[in-house]
Write a protein that holds these residues in place. Structure first.
Motif, PDB file in Angstrom:
ATOM      1  N   ALA A   1      23.346 -21.020  -3.169  1.00  0.00           N
ATOM      2  CA  ALA A   1      22.103 -20.228  -3.093  1.00  0.00           C
ATOM      3  C   ALA A   1      20.981 -21.084  -3.650  1.00  0.00           C
ATOM      4  N   SER A   2      19.873 -21.163  -2.910  1.00  0.00           N
ATOM      5  CA  SER A   2      18.772 -22.013  -3.354  1.00  0.00           C
ATOM      6  C   SER A   2      17.450 -21.290  -3.224  1.00  0.00           C
ATOM      7  N   TYR A   3      16.542 -21.645  -4.084  1.00  0.00           N
ATOM      8  CA  TYR A   3      15.234 -20.998  -4.095  1.00  0.00           C
ATOM      9  C   TYR A   3      14.178 -22.065  -4.350  1.00  0.00           C
ATOM     10  N   ASN A   4      13.131 -22.094  -3.524  1.00  0.00           N
ATOM     11  CA  ASN A   4      12.020 -23.031  -3.739  1.00  0.00           C
ATOM     12  C   ASN A   4      10.864 -22.281  -4.396  1.00  0.00           C
ATOM     13  N   ASN A   5      10.295 -22.852  -5.456  1.00  0.00           N
ATOM     14  CA  ASN A   5       9.175 -22.154  -6.104  1.00  0.00           C
ATOM     15  C   ASN A   5       7.838 -22.494  -5.451  1.00  0.00           C
TER      16      ASN A   5
ATOM     17  N   THR B   1       8.270 -23.169   1.792  1.00  0.00           N
ATOM     18  CA  THR B   1       9.312 -23.956   2.474  1.00  0.00           C
ATOM     19  C   THR B   1       8.829 -24.388   3.863  1.00  0.00           C
ATOM     20  N   ALA B   2       9.154 -25.639   4.234  1.00  0.00           N
ATOM     21  CA  ALA B   2       8.847 -26.177   5.572  1.00  0.00           C
ATOM     22  C   ALA B   2       7.368 -26.079   5.925  1.00  0.00           C
ATOM     23  N   ALA B   3       6.523 -26.306   4.913  1.00  0.00           N
ATOM     24  CA  ALA B   3       5.082 -26.227   5.160  1.00  0.00           C
ATOM     25  C   ALA B   3       4.386 -27.551   4.846  1.00  0.00           C
TER      26      ALA B   3
ATOM     27  N   LEU C   1       5.231 -29.511   2.200  1.00  0.00           N
ATOM     28  CA  LEU C   1       5.235 -29.797   0.752  1.00  0.00           C
ATOM     29  C   LEU C   1       6.588 -30.364   0.324  1.00  0.00           C
ATOM     30  N   ALA C   2       7.303 -30.948   1.281  1.00  0.00           N
ATOM     31  CA  ALA C   2       8.565 -31.642   0.997  1.00  0.00           C
ATOM     32  C   ALA C   2       9.635 -30.743   0.395  1.00  0.00           C
ATOM     33  N   SER C   3       9.790 -29.547   0.954  1.00  0.00           N
ATOM     34  CA  SER C   3      10.863 -28.667   0.470  1.00  0.00           C
ATOM     35  C   SER C   3      12.224 -29.279   0.780  1.00  0.00           C
ATOM     36  N   SER C   4      12.310 -30.003   1.899  1.00  0.00           N
ATOM     37  CA  SER C   4      13.602 -30.604   2.244  1.00  0.00           C
ATOM     38  C   SER C   4      13.966 -31.675   1.217  1.00  0.00           C
ATOM     39  N   ALA C   5      12.957 -32.353   0.654  1.00  0.00           N
ATOM     40  CA  ALA C   5      13.235 -33.389  -0.355  1.00  0.00           C
ATOM     41  C   ALA C   5      13.821 -32.743  -1.609  1.00  0.00           C
ATOM     42  N   ALA C   6      13.127 -31.733  -2.132  1.00  0.00           N
ATOM     43  CA  ALA C   6      13.636 -31.068  -3.339  1.00  0.00           C
ATOM     44  C   ALA C   6      14.976 -30.404  -3.035  1.00  0.00           C
ATOM     45  N   GLY C   7      15.080 -29.779  -1.855  1.00  0.00           N
ATOM     46  CA  GLY C   7      16.254 -28.984  -1.502  1.00  0.00           C
ATOM     47  C   GLY C   7      17.522 -29.823  -1.372  1.00  0.00           C
ATOM     48  N   PHE C   8      17.461 -30.912  -0.621  1.00  0.00           N
ATOM     49  CA  PHE C   8      18.678 -31.724  -0.439  1.00  0.00           C
ATOM     50  C   PHE C   8      19.031 -32.501  -1.710  1.00  0.00           C
TER      51      PHE C   8
ATOM     52  N   GLN D   1       4.817 -22.149   8.116  1.00  0.00           N
ATOM     53  CA  GLN D   1       5.781 -23.135   8.593  1.00  0.00           C
ATOM     54  C   GLN D   1       5.086 -24.085   9.586  1.00  0.00           C
ATOM     55  N   LYS D   2       5.364 -25.394   9.450  1.00  0.00           N
ATOM     56  CA  LYS D   2       4.752 -26.367  10.364  1.00  0.00           C
ATOM     57  C   LYS D   2       5.251 -26.161  11.778  1.00  0.00           C
ATOM     58  N   GLU D   3       4.397 -26.537  12.770  1.00  0.00           N
ATOM     59  CA  GLU D   3       4.854 -26.385  14.159  1.00  0.00           C
ATOM     60  C   GLU D   3       5.796 -27.510  14.564  1.00  0.00           C
TER      61      GLU D   3
ATOM     62  N   SER E   1       8.286 -30.683  13.059  1.00  0.00           N
ATOM     63  CA  SER E   1       8.876 -31.239  11.846  1.00  0.00           C
ATOM     64  C   SER E   1       8.586 -32.736  11.755  1.00  0.00           C
ATOM     65  N   SER E   2       8.686 -33.251  10.536  1.00  0.00           N
ATOM     66  CA  SER E   2       8.527 -34.693  10.337  1.00  0.00           C
ATOM     67  C   SER E   2       9.566 -35.443  11.161  1.00  0.00           C
ATOM     68  N   THR E   3      10.778 -34.882  11.230  1.00  0.00           N
ATOM     69  CA  THR E   3      11.870 -35.535  11.955  1.00  0.00           C
ATOM     70  C   THR E   3      11.475 -35.792  13.414  1.00  0.00           C
TER      71      THR E   3
HETATM   72  N1  LIG Z   1      16.084 -25.483  -1.355  1.00  0.00           N
HETATM   73  C1  LIG Z   1      16.601 -26.012  -0.262  1.00  0.00           C
HETATM   74  N2  LIG Z   1      17.927 -26.324  -0.215  1.00  0.00           N
HETATM   75  C2  LIG Z   1      18.465 -26.905   0.865  1.00  0.00           C
HETATM   76  N3  LIG Z   1      17.778 -27.181   1.986  1.00  0.00           N
HETATM   77  C3  LIG Z   1      16.466 -26.883   2.003  1.00  0.00           C
HETATM   78  C4  LIG Z   1      15.811 -26.286   0.886  1.00  0.00           C
HETATM   79  N4  LIG Z   1      14.505 -26.121   1.193  1.00  0.00           N
HETATM   80  C5  LIG Z   1      14.347 -26.578   2.447  1.00  0.00           C
HETATM   81  N5  LIG Z   1      15.506 -27.048   2.941  1.00  0.00           N
HETATM   82  C6  LIG Z   1      15.777 -27.611   4.275  1.00  0.00           C
HETATM   83  O1  LIG Z   1      14.616 -28.316   4.692  1.00  0.00           O
HETATM   84  C7  LIG Z   1      14.109 -27.753   5.898  1.00  0.00           C
HETATM   85  C8  LIG Z   1      12.589 -27.879   5.902  1.00  0.00           C
HETATM   86  O2  LIG Z   1      12.291 -29.237   6.064  1.00  0.00           O
HETATM   87  P1  LIG Z   1      10.945 -29.773   6.741  1.00  0.00           P
HETATM   88  O3  LIG Z   1      10.981 -31.256   6.719  1.00  0.00           O
HETATM   89  O4  LIG Z   1      10.718 -29.054   8.026  1.00  0.00           O
HETATM   90  O5  LIG Z   1       9.806 -29.202   5.781  1.00  0.00           O
HETATM   91  P2  LIG Z   1       9.267 -29.745   4.413  1.00  0.00           P
HETATM   92  O6  LIG Z   1      10.278 -30.632   3.791  1.00  0.00           O
HETATM   93  O7  LIG Z   1       8.821 -28.579   3.597  1.00  0.00           O
HETATM   94  O8  LIG Z   1       7.983 -30.565   4.856  1.00  0.00           O
HETATM   95  P3  LIG Z   1       7.692 -32.166   4.876  1.00  0.00           P
HETATM   96  O9  LIG Z   1       8.976 -32.902   4.927  1.00  0.00           O
HETATM   97  O10 LIG Z   1       6.868 -32.376   6.087  1.00  0.00           O
HETATM   98  O11 LIG Z   1       6.895 -32.431   3.634  1.00  0.00           O
HETATM   99  C9  LIG Z   1      14.604 -26.307   5.875  1.00  0.00           C
HETATM  100  O12 LIG Z   1      14.656 -25.796   7.167  1.00  0.00           O
HETATM  101  C10 LIG Z   1      15.997 -26.478   5.262  1.00  0.00           C
HETATM  102  O13 LIG Z   1      16.933 -26.945   6.220  1.00  0.00           O
END
Ligand SMILES: Nc1ncnc2c1ncn2[C@@H]1O[C@H](COP(=O)(O)OP(=O)(O)OP(=O)(O)O)[C@@H](O)[C@H]1O
Ligand SMILES: C[C@@](O)(CCOP(=O)(O)OP(=O)(O)O)CC(=O)O
Length: 419
Positions: A117-121, A124-126, A128-135, A213-215, A217-219
């Motif tokens: 279970a994960s929570y971003n403060n 997400t996906a906007a 602000l690098a949520s994928s960086a913190a999340g992974f 949410q971005k339209e 993705s960076s990918t």
């Molecule tokens: N807390 C988290 N734990 C695990 N995976 C997460 C978490 N938050 C986001 N992700 C993963 O990252 C994806 C969002 O990544 P995406 O690159 O689209 O956006 P971003 O990282 O917020 O923006 P950017 O990379 O452009 O700064 C989510 O769909 C999910 O798969």
């Protein structure tokens, strides 16, 4: 695997920061392993303001791996999640919890399932690098649960396979992702250039232009750039290597003028390769982001006071050498005042003391501020009410941490489901 009862649940909770690149990663040489075409450098942001918190739980009663993100169940079937789970399971060690009478041998991890279970403060996906913190948080916390005995370099190479920029979130302060040469990706890891204490007076202000949410993705965006932009090759081979050395030197010497110049020009070149991409990347020249960059130029902040950089979304990060940024905050407030229904407390989040120190205790102080001298009466930046949703005032932060307090766990220790 042994236990007094069969229904035990073992958990770990971690928190990881996000990061913002000052030398950008944009383009992969290997899509599956997520290997970049150039080195990149980032600053890690204070996890109090931008971070992911993740709880991972293991139990013999779980019959598959499951994940909940911000309270909603999401699929783990994608390659990125699968690669991280597989690689971390390979490194898992023996675990013993005497109190609970649990003993897991390293080979047991292949057959045990996890709940995550994960929570971003922050949004997400906007962008602000949520994928960086999340992974980064996922890999770090799984490593704790599974007693993985590896350094952060190795963990960064696993987080990289979740999202490239995630590898840099395994450390605090200033971080370099070295692209590496090996086809296996073993040397494509992050290293810490300096801890957050090295340049602790840097202030970072993020203008959240859109938390939607971005339209794109960076990918997808960077894949398109690799396929169609001849400029990207020039950037990766001829520009970034020298720029990375200059940036490292600027960080080492606390040379803000050079740091700011490198940050801004690298951001401009990142935008240039996006423009050089056949499929035009529709988000990049939205008015507000242009206005923020323009505001920086107008006030000649680039050399003296502030660096700007944008990631793949619309949001801008402004970096200033010290709390003189109180001035910056007030200038920013003048350029992008909140809409009338917003009060200052909700318009500026994070470390509010920065603006309070500048004497901005409420909107009436903002309204009474004289325009900066550089501004003529008809400045294009004035009266852009509603363009910025809110600001986050923050600073450099630490790398991932284990949260031991049970009340911070996101999974119920009895049911194994999110709280
Ligand atoms: N807390 C988290 N734990 C695990 N995976 C997460 C978490 N938050 C986001 N992700 C993963 O990252 C994806 C969002 O990544 P995406 O690159 O689209 O956006 P971003 O990282 O917020 O923006 P950017 O990379 O452009 O700064 C989510 O769909 C999910 O798969
Ligand atoms: C503009 C950037 O933020 C791009 C980040 O891209 P991601 O790391 O989100 O991309 P994937 O590796 O495909 O997951 C620049 C940077 O962080 O260096």
């Amino acid at each position: 695997m042994t236990a007094k009862t069969k229904s035990w649940i073992l958990m770990a909770t971690g928190r990881s920061p996000t990061n913002i690149a000052v030398i950008k990663y944009w383009g992969k040489r290997d899509e599956a392993l997520i290997l970049p075409v150039n080195d990149s450098i980032s600053v890690t942001l204070d996890p109090d303001h931008l971070s992911a918190t993740t709880t991972v739980a293991v139990s013999p009663t779980f019959d598959c791996d499951r994940m909940w993100l911000n309270g909603k169940e999401i699929s783990l079937s994608g390659d990125r999640f699968q690669n991280c789970l597989r690689e971390i399971r390979k490194l898992a060690g023996d675990v013993e919890d005497e109190k609970k009478g649990i003993r897991i041998r390293k080979e047991d991890w292949q057959n045990l399932h996890v709940h995550i279970a994960s929570y971003n403060n922050f949004p997400t996906a906007a962008g602000l690098a949520s994928s960086a913190a999340g992974f980064a948080c996922l890999v770090f916390t799984l490593a704790k649960l599974m007693n993985v005995n590896e350094d952060h370099g190795k963990l960064s190479s696993i987080a990289r396979q979740g999202s490239g920029s995630a590898c840099r979130s395994l450390y605090g302060g200033f971080v370099k992702w070295t692209m590496g040469n090996d086809a296996s990706g073993s040397d494509s890891i992050a290293v810490q250039l300096a801890p957050e204490s090295h340049w602790s007076d840097l202030v970072i202000i993020i203008a959240v232009v859109s938390s939607k949410q971005k339209e794109t993705s960076s990918t997808t965006g960077m894949r398109d750039t690799v396929e169609t932009s001849p400029l990207l090759q020039h950037r990766a081979q001829c520009v970034v290597p020298a720029r990375v050395l200059l940036m490292e030197e600027a960080i080492r010497n606390h040379d803000f003028a050079s740091f700011a110049r490198m940050t801004c020009v690298d951001n401009n070149q990142f935008r240039a390769v996006c423009l050089d991409t056949t499929w035009t990347w529709q988000l990049i020249f939205l008015n507000t982001t242009r206005q923020i960059a323009e505001a920086c130029f107008l006030m000649k902040w680039i050399i003296f006071e502030v660096a700007y950089t944008f990631d793949a979304g619309l949001n801008a990060a402004l970096i200033s050498p010290n709390r003189k940024v109180a001035g910056l905050a007030s200038k920013a407030a003048i350029c992008f005042p909140p809409s009338p229904e917003n009060d200052l407390a909700s318009y500026v989040t994070g470390d509010k003391s920065i603006i309070y120190e500048a004497g901005l205790q409420s909107m009436k102080y903002v309204e009474a501020l004289p325009p900066p001298p550089e501004y003529k009466d008809e400045s294009p930046c004035q009266k852009s009410t509603r363009d910025v949703s809110y600001f986050i005032c923050t600073k450099l932060g630490t790398g991932p941490k284990v949260l031991t307090e049970e009340s911070l766990a996101l999974i119920n220790p009895t049911t194994g489901l999110p709280m």
